[in-house]
Design a protein around this motif. Structure first.
Motif, PDB file in Angstrom:
ATOM      1  N   ASP A  19     -11.202  35.898 -18.292  1.00  0.00           N
ATOM      2  CA  ASP A  19     -10.971  35.041 -17.125  1.00  0.00           C
ATOM      3  C   ASP A  19     -10.237  35.794 -16.017  1.00  0.00           C
ATOM      4  O   ASP A  19     -10.558  35.639 -14.834  1.00  0.00           O
ATOM      5  CB  ASP A  19     -10.180  33.793 -17.524  1.00  0.00           C
ATOM      6  N   GLU A  20      -9.264  36.610 -16.396  1.00  0.00           N
ATOM      7  CA  GLU A  20      -8.531  37.411 -15.409  1.00  0.00           C
ATOM      8  C   GLU A  20      -9.458  38.429 -14.742  1.00  0.00           C
ATOM      9  O   GLU A  20      -9.381  38.639 -13.526  1.00  0.00           O
ATOM     10  CB  GLU A  20      -7.355  38.120 -16.070  1.00  0.00           C
ATOM     11  N   ALA A  21     -10.321  39.060 -15.522  1.00  0.00           N
ATOM     12  CA  ALA A  21     -11.273  40.039 -14.970  1.00  0.00           C
ATOM     13  C   ALA A  21     -12.224  39.356 -13.993  1.00  0.00           C
ATOM     14  O   ALA A  21     -12.520  39.895 -12.924  1.00  0.00           O
ATOM     15  CB  ALA A  21     -12.049  40.720 -16.098  1.00  0.00           C
ATOM     16  N   LEU A  22     -12.692  38.159 -14.350  1.00  0.00           N
ATOM     17  CA  LEU A  22     -13.578  37.421 -13.459  1.00  0.00           C
ATOM     18  C   LEU A  22     -12.848  37.043 -12.171  1.00  0.00           C
ATOM     19  O   LEU A  22     -13.401  37.178 -11.072  1.00  0.00           O
ATOM     20  CB  LEU A  22     -14.132  36.173 -14.151  1.00  0.00           C
ATOM     21  N   ASP A  23     -11.605  36.597 -12.278  1.00  0.00           N
ATOM     22  CA  ASP A  23     -10.811  36.278 -11.089  1.00  0.00           C
ATOM     23  C   ASP A  23     -10.677  37.500 -10.180  1.00  0.00           C
ATOM     24  O   ASP A  23     -10.818  37.392  -8.957  1.00  0.00           O
ATOM     25  CB  ASP A  23      -9.423  35.759 -11.475  1.00  0.00           C
ATOM     26  N   ASP A  24     -10.403  38.664 -10.785  1.00  0.00           N
ATOM     27  CA  ASP A  24     -10.283  39.900 -10.001  1.00  0.00           C
ATOM     28  C   ASP A  24     -11.587  40.214  -9.283  1.00  0.00           C
ATOM     29  O   ASP A  24     -11.603  40.564  -8.101  1.00  0.00           O
ATOM     30  CB  ASP A  24      -9.904  41.085 -10.899  1.00  0.00           C
ATOM     31  N   ALA A  25     -12.701  40.089  -9.997  1.00  0.00           N
ATOM     32  CA  ALA A  25     -14.007  40.385  -9.407  1.00  0.00           C
ATOM     33  C   ALA A  25     -14.330  39.423  -8.270  1.00  0.00           C
ATOM     34  O   ALA A  25     -14.819  39.839  -7.215  1.00  0.00           O
ATOM     35  CB  ALA A  25     -15.095  40.326 -10.483  1.00  0.00           C
ATOM     36  N   LEU A  26     -14.047  38.153  -8.466  1.00  0.00           N
ATOM     37  CA  LEU A  26     -14.321  37.171  -7.419  1.00  0.00           C
ATOM     38  C   LEU A  26     -13.427  37.372  -6.205  1.00  0.00           C
ATOM     39  O   LEU A  26     -13.875  37.187  -5.063  1.00  0.00           O
ATOM     40  CB  LEU A  26     -14.188  35.757  -7.979  1.00  0.00           C
ATOM     41  N   ASP A  27     -12.178  37.771  -6.432  1.00  0.00           N
ATOM     42  CA  ASP A  27     -11.291  38.101  -5.313  1.00  0.00           C
ATOM     43  C   ASP A  27     -11.877  39.257  -4.494  1.00  0.00           C
ATOM     44  O   ASP A  27     -11.879  39.223  -3.261  1.00  0.00           O
ATOM     45  CB  ASP A  27      -9.894  38.491  -5.800  1.00  0.00           C
ATOM     46  N   ARG A  28     -12.375  40.282  -5.195  1.00  0.00           N
ATOM     47  CA  ARG A  28     -12.960  41.438  -4.523  1.00  0.00           C
ATOM     48  C   ARG A  28     -14.204  41.035  -3.722  1.00  0.00           C
ATOM     49  O   ARG A  28     -14.387  41.465  -2.582  1.00  0.00           O
ATOM     50  CB  ARG A  28     -13.310  42.499  -5.575  1.00  0.00           C
ATOM     51  N   LEU A  29     -15.033  40.179  -4.302  1.00  0.00           N
ATOM     52  CA  LEU A  29     -16.227  39.702  -3.595  1.00  0.00           C
ATOM     53  C   LEU A  29     -15.845  38.883  -2.364  1.00  0.00           C
ATOM     54  O   LEU A  29     -16.453  39.024  -1.295  1.00  0.00           O
ATOM     55  CB  LEU A  29     -17.094  38.866  -4.531  1.00  0.00           C
ATOM     56  N   GLU A  30     -14.856  38.035  -2.508  1.00  0.00           N
ATOM     57  CA  GLU A  30     -14.404  37.220  -1.380  1.00  0.00           C
ATOM     58  C   GLU A  30     -13.873  38.102  -0.251  1.00  0.00           C
ATOM     59  O   GLU A  30     -14.194  37.875   0.933  1.00  0.00           O
ATOM     60  CB  GLU A  30     -13.323  36.247  -1.845  1.00  0.00           C
TER      61      GLU A  30
ATOM     62  N   ILE B 173     -15.423  38.326   3.585  1.00  0.00           N
ATOM     63  CA  ILE B 173     -14.596  38.132   4.775  1.00  0.00           C
ATOM     64  C   ILE B 173     -14.691  39.360   5.683  1.00  0.00           C
ATOM     65  O   ILE B 173     -14.863  39.239   6.902  1.00  0.00           O
ATOM     66  CB  ILE B 173     -13.136  37.831   4.385  1.00  0.00           C
ATOM     67  N   ARG B 174     -14.605  40.544   5.101  1.00  0.00           N
ATOM     68  CA  ARG B 174     -14.701  41.776   5.891  1.00  0.00           C
ATOM     69  C   ARG B 174     -16.038  41.853   6.613  1.00  0.00           C
ATOM     70  O   ARG B 174     -16.104  42.130   7.806  1.00  0.00           O
ATOM     71  CB  ARG B 174     -14.522  43.010   5.011  1.00  0.00           C
ATOM     72  N   ARG B 175     -17.125  41.582   5.894  1.00  0.00           N
ATOM     73  CA  ARG B 175     -18.446  41.649   6.518  1.00  0.00           C
ATOM     74  C   ARG B 175     -18.620  40.587   7.582  1.00  0.00           C
ATOM     75  O   ARG B 175     -19.251  40.820   8.608  1.00  0.00           O
ATOM     76  CB  ARG B 175     -19.539  41.517   5.466  1.00  0.00           C
ATOM     77  N   GLY B 176     -18.066  39.410   7.363  1.00  0.00           N
ATOM     78  CA  GLY B 176     -18.144  38.360   8.365  1.00  0.00           C
ATOM     79  C   GLY B 176     -17.365  38.715   9.620  1.00  0.00           C
ATOM     80  O   GLY B 176     -17.791  38.431  10.738  1.00  0.00           O
ATOM     81  N   ARG B 177     -16.233  39.360   9.431  1.00  0.00           N
ATOM     82  CA  ARG B 177     -15.371  39.735  10.557  1.00  0.00           C
ATOM     83  C   ARG B 177     -15.886  40.980  11.258  1.00  0.00           C
ATOM     84  O   ARG B 177     -16.004  41.019  12.481  1.00  0.00           O
ATOM     85  CB  ARG B 177     -13.952  39.980  10.046  1.00  0.00           C
ATOM     86  N   ASP B 178     -16.234  42.014  10.479  1.00  0.00           N
ATOM     87  CA  ASP B 178     -16.570  43.317  11.049  1.00  0.00           C
ATOM     88  C   ASP B 178     -18.066  43.567  11.169  1.00  0.00           C
ATOM     89  O   ASP B 178     -18.479  44.475  11.876  1.00  0.00           O
ATOM     90  CB  ASP B 178     -15.965  44.438  10.192  1.00  0.00           C
ATOM     91  N   GLY B 179     -18.867  42.796  10.435  1.00  0.00           N
ATOM     92  CA  GLY B 179     -20.306  43.046  10.421  1.00  0.00           C
ATOM     93  C   GLY B 179     -20.611  44.305   9.627  1.00  0.00           C
ATOM     94  O   GLY B 179     -19.724  44.993   9.124  1.00  0.00           O
ATOM     95  N   THR B 180     -21.883  44.604   9.526  1.00  0.00           N
ATOM     96  CA  THR B 180     -22.324  45.793   8.814  1.00  0.00           C
ATOM     97  C   THR B 180     -23.730  46.132   9.258  1.00  0.00           C
ATOM     98  O   THR B 180     -24.462  45.264   9.718  1.00  0.00           O
ATOM     99  CB  THR B 180     -22.265  45.576   7.284  1.00  0.00           C
ATOM    100  N   ASP B 181     -24.091  47.366   9.132  1.00  0.00           N
ATOM    101  CA  ASP B 181     -25.441  47.803   9.479  1.00  0.00           C
ATOM    102  C   ASP B 181     -26.280  48.031   8.229  1.00  0.00           C
ATOM    103  O   ASP B 181     -27.285  48.723   8.280  1.00  0.00           O
ATOM    104  CB  ASP B 181     -25.384  49.101  10.296  1.00  0.00           C
ATOM    105  N   GLU B 182     -25.867  47.466   7.109  1.00  0.00           N
ATOM    106  CA  GLU B 182     -26.604  47.674   5.879  1.00  0.00           C
ATOM    107  C   GLU B 182     -27.935  46.942   5.913  1.00  0.00           C
ATOM    108  O   GLU B 182     -28.048  45.854   6.452  1.00  0.00           O
ATOM    109  CB  GLU B 182     -25.790  47.194   4.678  1.00  0.00           C
ATOM    110  N   LEU B 183     -28.925  47.560   5.300  1.00  0.00           N
ATOM    111  CA  LEU B 183     -30.258  46.984   5.233  1.00  0.00           C
ATOM    112  C   LEU B 183     -30.256  45.768   4.321  1.00  0.00           C
ATOM    113  O   LEU B 183     -29.763  45.827   3.200  1.00  0.00           O
ATOM    114  CB  LEU B 183     -31.246  48.032   4.710  1.00  0.00           C
ATOM    115  N   VAL B 184     -30.793  44.651   4.805  1.00  0.00           N
ATOM    116  CA  VAL B 184     -30.879  43.437   4.005  1.00  0.00           C
ATOM    117  C   VAL B 184     -32.250  43.337   3.368  1.00  0.00           C
ATOM    118  O   VAL B 184     -32.395  43.025   2.209  1.00  0.00           O
ATOM    119  CB  VAL B 184     -30.591  42.185   4.870  1.00  0.00           C
ATOM    120  N   SER B 185     -33.300  43.600   4.118  1.00  0.00           N
ATOM    121  CA  SER B 185     -34.664  43.498   3.598  1.00  0.00           C
ATOM    122  C   SER B 185     -35.544  44.509   4.310  1.00  0.00           C
ATOM    123  O   SER B 185     -35.374  44.756   5.497  1.00  0.00           O
ATOM    124  CB  SER B 185     -35.214  42.090   3.821  1.00  0.00           C
TER     125      SER B 185
END
Length: 100
Positions: A51-62, A66-78
């Motif tokens: 459960d702690e590992a999952l919490d850590d992973a979800l924190d990292r994803l969140e 937030i970073r991508r929403g704020r800063d954007g990215t030029d990564e290929l989506v499709s």
């Protein structure tokens, strides 16, 4: 690769905390998913660490969302467009513009 009986749980949890993906964590340590889930059911300490590992992973994803929403990215989506045989690149910024 760690030996399965004694060392797999530690590496599993480290991988799971990085990926939030049970399948990938199991593949990394060479155990079946059913083995990992059985161990989680039988071992309270392991279940707590899971459960702690999952919490850590979800924190990292969140944080990354937030970073991508704020800063954007030029990564290929499709790399495929659905109109006929047209091919192209849809960048994440364009996807946000389409969804807006």
């Amino acid at each position: 690769m760690p030996s399965r009986p004694k060392q797999w749980k530690k590496t599993f949890l480290e991988t799971f905390a990085q990926t939030a993906n049970v399948r990938l964590a199991c593949a990394r340590v060479g155990v079946n998913r059913s083995t990992a889930y059985r161990a989680r059911e039988k071992d309270d300490k392991f279940a707590e660490q899971w459960d702690e590992a999952l919490d850590d992973a979800l924190d990292r994803l969140e944080e990354e969302c937030i970073r991508r929403g704020r800063d954007g990215t030029d990564e290929l989506v499709s790399s495929k467009l659905s109109a006929g045989n047209m091919k192209g690149q849809l960048m994440e910024e364009e996807l946000f513009a389409i969804l807006a």
